[in-house]
Design a protein around this motif. Structure first.
Motif, PDB file in Angstrom:
ATOM      1  N   ALA A  84      -2.675  23.693   0.754  1.00  0.00           N
ATOM      2  CA  ALA A  84      -1.547  24.576   1.025  1.00  0.00           C
ATOM      3  C   ALA A  84      -1.066  24.400   2.460  1.00  0.00           C
ATOM      4  O   ALA A  84      -1.833  24.030   3.355  1.00  0.00           O
ATOM      5  N   ARG A  85       0.219  24.613   2.682  1.00  0.00           N
ATOM      6  CA  ARG A  85       0.804  24.488   4.013  1.00  0.00           C
ATOM      7  C   ARG A  85       0.149  25.477   4.976  1.00  0.00           C
ATOM      8  O   ARG A  85      -0.095  26.638   4.630  1.00  0.00           O
ATOM      9  N   THR A  86      -0.104  24.987   6.180  1.00  0.00           N
ATOM     10  CA  THR A  86      -0.678  25.858   7.211  1.00  0.00           C
ATOM     11  C   THR A  86       0.348  26.255   8.263  1.00  0.00           C
ATOM     12  O   THR A  86       0.067  27.108   9.097  1.00  0.00           O
ATOM     13  N   VAL A  87       1.534  25.612   8.252  1.00  0.00           N
ATOM     14  CA  VAL A  87       2.600  25.931   9.206  1.00  0.00           C
ATOM     15  C   VAL A  87       3.777  26.465   8.407  1.00  0.00           C
ATOM     16  O   VAL A  87       4.316  25.793   7.527  1.00  0.00           O
ATOM     17  N   GLN A  91       7.500  29.246  11.869  1.00  0.00           N
ATOM     18  CA  GLN A  91       6.882  28.553  12.997  1.00  0.00           C
ATOM     19  C   GLN A  91       7.639  27.264  13.331  1.00  0.00           C
ATOM     20  O   GLN A  91       7.847  26.942  14.503  1.00  0.00           O
ATOM     21  N   VAL A  92       8.047  26.516  12.305  1.00  0.00           N
ATOM     22  CA  VAL A  92       8.817  25.292  12.537  1.00  0.00           C
ATOM     23  C   VAL A  92      10.129  25.628  13.233  1.00  0.00           C
ATOM     24  O   VAL A  92      10.536  24.962  14.193  1.00  0.00           O
ATOM     25  N   THR A  93      10.800  26.674  12.771  1.00  0.00           N
ATOM     26  CA  THR A  93      12.064  27.086  13.392  1.00  0.00           C
ATOM     27  C   THR A  93      11.861  27.476  14.847  1.00  0.00           C
ATOM     28  O   THR A  93      12.668  27.115  15.720  1.00  0.00           O
ATOM     29  N   ALA A  94      10.781  28.185  15.133  1.00  0.00           N
ATOM     30  CA  ALA A  94      10.516  28.597  16.512  1.00  0.00           C
ATOM     31  C   ALA A  94      10.242  27.390  17.406  1.00  0.00           C
ATOM     32  O   ALA A  94      10.685  27.357  18.566  1.00  0.00           O
ATOM     33  N   ILE A  95       9.530  26.396  16.886  1.00  0.00           N
ATOM     34  CA  ILE A  95       9.236  25.197  17.687  1.00  0.00           C
ATOM     35  C   ILE A  95      10.526  24.424  17.976  1.00  0.00           C
ATOM     36  O   ILE A  95      10.765  23.981  19.110  1.00  0.00           O
ATOM     37  N   VAL A  96      11.360  24.255  16.971  1.00  0.00           N
ATOM     38  CA  VAL A  96      12.619  23.534  17.177  1.00  0.00           C
ATOM     39  C   VAL A  96      13.501  24.280  18.160  1.00  0.00           C
ATOM     40  O   VAL A  96      14.105  23.680  19.068  1.00  0.00           O
ATOM     41  N   ARG A  97      13.584  25.603  18.015  1.00  0.00           N
ATOM     42  CA  ARG A  97      14.420  26.391  18.930  1.00  0.00           C
ATOM     43  C   ARG A  97      13.886  26.322  20.357  1.00  0.00           C
ATOM     44  O   ARG A  97      14.661  26.168  21.318  1.00  0.00           O
ATOM     45  N   ALA A  98      12.584  26.414  20.524  1.00  0.00           N
ATOM     46  CA  ALA A  98      12.004  26.339  21.866  1.00  0.00           C
ATOM     47  C   ALA A  98      12.223  24.961  22.489  1.00  0.00           C
ATOM     48  O   ALA A  98      12.473  24.845  23.692  1.00  0.00           O
ATOM     49  N   THR A  99      12.147  23.910  21.679  1.00  0.00           N
ATOM     50  CA  THR A  99      12.356  22.548  22.199  1.00  0.00           C
ATOM     51  C   THR A  99      13.780  22.361  22.677  1.00  0.00           C
ATOM     52  O   THR A  99      14.032  21.733  23.713  1.00  0.00           O
ATOM     53  N   LEU A 100      14.741  22.917  21.936  1.00  0.00           N
ATOM     54  CA  LEU A 100      16.149  22.715  22.256  1.00  0.00           C
ATOM     55  C   LEU A 100      16.666  23.648  23.343  1.00  0.00           C
ATOM     56  O   LEU A 100      17.562  23.282  24.107  1.00  0.00           O
ATOM     57  N   LEU A 121      -0.507  25.475  18.114  1.00  0.00           N
ATOM     58  CA  LEU A 121      -0.658  24.457  17.083  1.00  0.00           C
ATOM     59  C   LEU A 121      -1.221  23.183  17.691  1.00  0.00           C
ATOM     60  O   LEU A 121      -1.320  23.050  18.908  1.00  0.00           O
ATOM     61  N   SER A 122      -1.540  22.218  16.845  1.00  0.00           N
ATOM     62  CA  SER A 122      -2.097  20.964  17.338  1.00  0.00           C
ATOM     63  C   SER A 122      -0.981  20.033  17.813  1.00  0.00           C
ATOM     64  O   SER A 122       0.187  20.171  17.428  1.00  0.00           O
ATOM     65  N   GLN A 123      -1.350  19.051  18.659  1.00  0.00           N
ATOM     66  CA  GLN A 123      -0.377  18.079  19.130  1.00  0.00           C
ATOM     67  C   GLN A 123       0.192  17.259  17.981  1.00  0.00           C
ATOM     68  O   GLN A 123       1.383  16.930  17.981  1.00  0.00           O
ATOM     69  N   SER A 124      -0.646  16.908  17.007  1.00  0.00           N
ATOM     70  CA  SER A 124      -0.157  16.124  15.881  1.00  0.00           C
ATOM     71  C   SER A 124       0.865  16.902  15.062  1.00  0.00           C
ATOM     72  O   SER A 124       1.847  16.332  14.569  1.00  0.00           O
ATOM     73  N   THR A 125       0.675  18.215  14.940  1.00  0.00           N
ATOM     74  CA  THR A 125       1.648  19.036  14.217  1.00  0.00           C
ATOM     75  C   THR A 125       2.983  19.063  14.968  1.00  0.00           C
ATOM     76  O   THR A 125       4.053  18.921  14.370  1.00  0.00           O
ATOM     77  N   ILE A 126       2.938  19.252  16.275  1.00  0.00           N
ATOM     78  CA  ILE A 126       4.168  19.241  17.078  1.00  0.00           C
ATOM     79  C   ILE A 126       4.860  17.891  16.948  1.00  0.00           C
ATOM     80  O   ILE A 126       6.084  17.804  16.790  1.00  0.00           O
ATOM     81  N   SER A 127       4.085  16.821  16.997  1.00  0.00           N
ATOM     82  CA  SER A 127       4.663  15.486  16.895  1.00  0.00           C
ATOM     83  C   SER A 127       5.334  15.280  15.546  1.00  0.00           C
ATOM     84  O   SER A 127       6.429  14.702  15.471  1.00  0.00           O
ATOM     85  N   ARG A 128       4.715  15.750  14.462  1.00  0.00           N
ATOM     86  CA  ARG A 128       5.321  15.597  13.136  1.00  0.00           C
ATOM     87  C   ARG A 128       6.618  16.385  13.032  1.00  0.00           C
ATOM     88  O   ARG A 128       7.596  15.918  12.448  1.00  0.00           O
ATOM     89  N   ILE A 129       6.644  17.579  13.584  1.00  0.00           N
ATOM     90  CA  ILE A 129       7.868  18.397  13.533  1.00  0.00           C
ATOM     91  C   ILE A 129       8.982  17.735  14.329  1.00  0.00           C
ATOM     92  O   ILE A 129      10.138  17.655  13.888  1.00  0.00           O
ATOM     93  N   TRP A 130       8.661  17.223  15.515  1.00  0.00           N
ATOM     94  CA  TRP A 130       9.680  16.553  16.329  1.00  0.00           C
ATOM     95  C   TRP A 130      10.224  15.317  15.623  1.00  0.00           C
ATOM     96  O   TRP A 130      11.424  15.056  15.657  1.00  0.00           O
ATOM     97  N   ARG A 131       9.335  14.542  14.986  1.00  0.00           N
ATOM     98  CA  ARG A 131       9.813  13.354  14.274  1.00  0.00           C
ATOM     99  C   ARG A 131      10.703  13.749  13.101  1.00  0.00           C
ATOM    100  O   ARG A 131      11.707  13.086  12.821  1.00  0.00           O
ATOM    101  N   ALA A 132      10.357  14.808  12.403  1.00  0.00           N
ATOM    102  CA  ALA A 132      11.139  15.236  11.248  1.00  0.00           C
ATOM    103  C   ALA A 132      12.545  15.651  11.642  1.00  0.00           C
ATOM    104  O   ALA A 132      13.503  15.425  10.894  1.00  0.00           O
ATOM    105  N   PHE A 133      12.691  16.248  12.832  1.00  0.00           N
ATOM    106  CA  PHE A 133      14.009  16.717  13.281  1.00  0.00           C
ATOM    107  C   PHE A 133      14.661  15.774  14.297  1.00  0.00           C
ATOM    108  O   PHE A 133      15.716  16.093  14.840  1.00  0.00           O
ATOM    109  N   GLY A 134      14.047  14.619  14.546  1.00  0.00           N
ATOM    110  CA  GLY A 134      14.644  13.661  15.469  1.00  0.00           C
ATOM    111  C   GLY A 134      14.686  14.136  16.898  1.00  0.00           C
ATOM    112  O   GLY A 134      15.623  13.800  17.639  1.00  0.00           O
TER     113      GLY A 134
END
Length: 356
Positions: A84-87, A91-100, A121-134
């Protein structure tokens, strides 16, 4: 089992295409074989299809039943169970908003380590989210908006010469590359020998510098160049005189230049009327990108070491002559209206932009 024309064409395309996954291609062959009849005109049995395709009868029955129930959609793989998803989406929306929209306290941009520490969250999770949103916070590009009052007029003027030049007109891009350094090693280079690489000293000396005036004919890719030790108005006039001599006399010459003091001095303005076939077109203030010779300057001019400025200039002349033997045209892609529309769209995205 009866196939429609669309289903048969789709299955045949999946069966033949090299990009189709092997499992889907096999299932397409099974269904096509099941849709055939035997010599007596009866539907083919699962065993006969299995022998033809090279699978078991159970596999044939499985995909035949899946196709009868779901048609083409039934040939895909069913969703597999997994962790099952752990994120969450929040949480994904908050990470993208904070990055931008935010920056870290003690850094110029976010890193995966810093964002992971902030969100838990883990660095690998952040990296996957960033790659998914370019998202690539470590990258940036600089730009200089033109502040000239006649930006649009100059864009139309210069781009028009590239895309629709008048008859009997040679449009050339003119600019200079100053402070080209002649570099030499402080000690002689030891040549390569069998089993021994070439060896050279780490430090180097600068025997001198030169400046290069160049005129690029974008339509053919040929260049007229002239190196000079200095880049004053007098050297520019000598270069224009050379350009006037080398261009065929039956052509009008339109010069595309940057908005630079050397090209617009009073001496040049007085010199041009005495040579009426030379016409000056100036790019917008602070915007040298319409001048294609700047792209030509980005190519390497001399990859060798030089013991003097004279040797550097000889190599530059040889490099220009070699390039003119095999010229490469420069094609301008966008119209002036497309450029101005893109710039206006970009400025609308910038808060409090006073440049558009």
């Amino acid at each position: 089992m009866v196939l429609t024309d669309r289903e048969r064409q789709t299955l045949q395309r999946w069966q033949r295409a090299t990009s189709t996954p092997q499992a889907l291609a096999l299932r397409s062959r099974i269904v096509l074989a099941c849709a055939e009849t035997d010599d007596d005109g009866l539907p083919r049995t699962a065993g006969a299809v299995a022998r033809q395709v090279g699978v078991t009868p159970e596999t044939v029955r499985k995909w035949r039943a899946r196709f009868v129930r779901d048609r083409l959609d039934g040939l895909g793989d069913a969703p597999r169970p997994g962790r099952a998803r752990t994120v969450s989406d929040e949480q994904v929306t908050a990470i993208v908003r904070a990055t931008l929209q935010t920056r870290p306290t003690n850094a110029t941009h976010w890193s995966t380590r810093a964002m992971a520490a902030k969100t838990g969250l883990s660095q690998s999770t952040i990296s996957r989210i960033w790659r998914a949103f370019g998202l690539q916070p470590h990258r940036s590009r600089s730009f200089t908006p033109s502040t000239g009052p006649v930006f649009a007029d100059r864009v139309h003027d210069v781009i028009g010469l590239y895309l629709d030049p008048p008859e009997r007109v040679l449009a050339v891009c003119v600019a200079e590359k100053a402070q080209i350094q002649a570099l030499d090693r402080a000690q002689p280079v030891l040549p390569m020998m069998p089993g021994v690489p070439e060896r050279r000293s780490h430090d180097h000396v600068r025997p001198g510098t030169t400046a290069l005036f160049a005129a690029l004919d974008a339509a053919t890719g040929t260049v007229i160049g002239s190196p000079h030790r200095r880049h004053r108005t007098i050297e520019f006039k000598k270069f224009l005189a050379k350009l006037d001599r080398e261009v065929p006399a039956d052509l009008q010459v339109h010069l595309i230049c940057d908005d630079y003091g050397t090209y617009t001095t009073e001496a040049i303005k007085k010199w041009l009327p005495a040579h009426p076939r030379l016409h000056l077109h100036v790019t917008p203030t602070g915007s040298s990108w319409p001048n294609l010779v700047e792209r030509w300057f980005a190519e390497p001019t001399a990859g060798r070491l030089h013991h003097s400025a004279q040797a550097l200039e000889r190599d530059i002349r040889a490099w220009i002559a070699d390039g003119n033997d095999n010229p490469r045209p420069y094609a301008w892609a966008k119209t002036s209206d497309e450029i101005l529309q893109a710039l206006a769209s970009y400025c609308r995205r910038i808060k409090d932009s006073g440049h558009c």
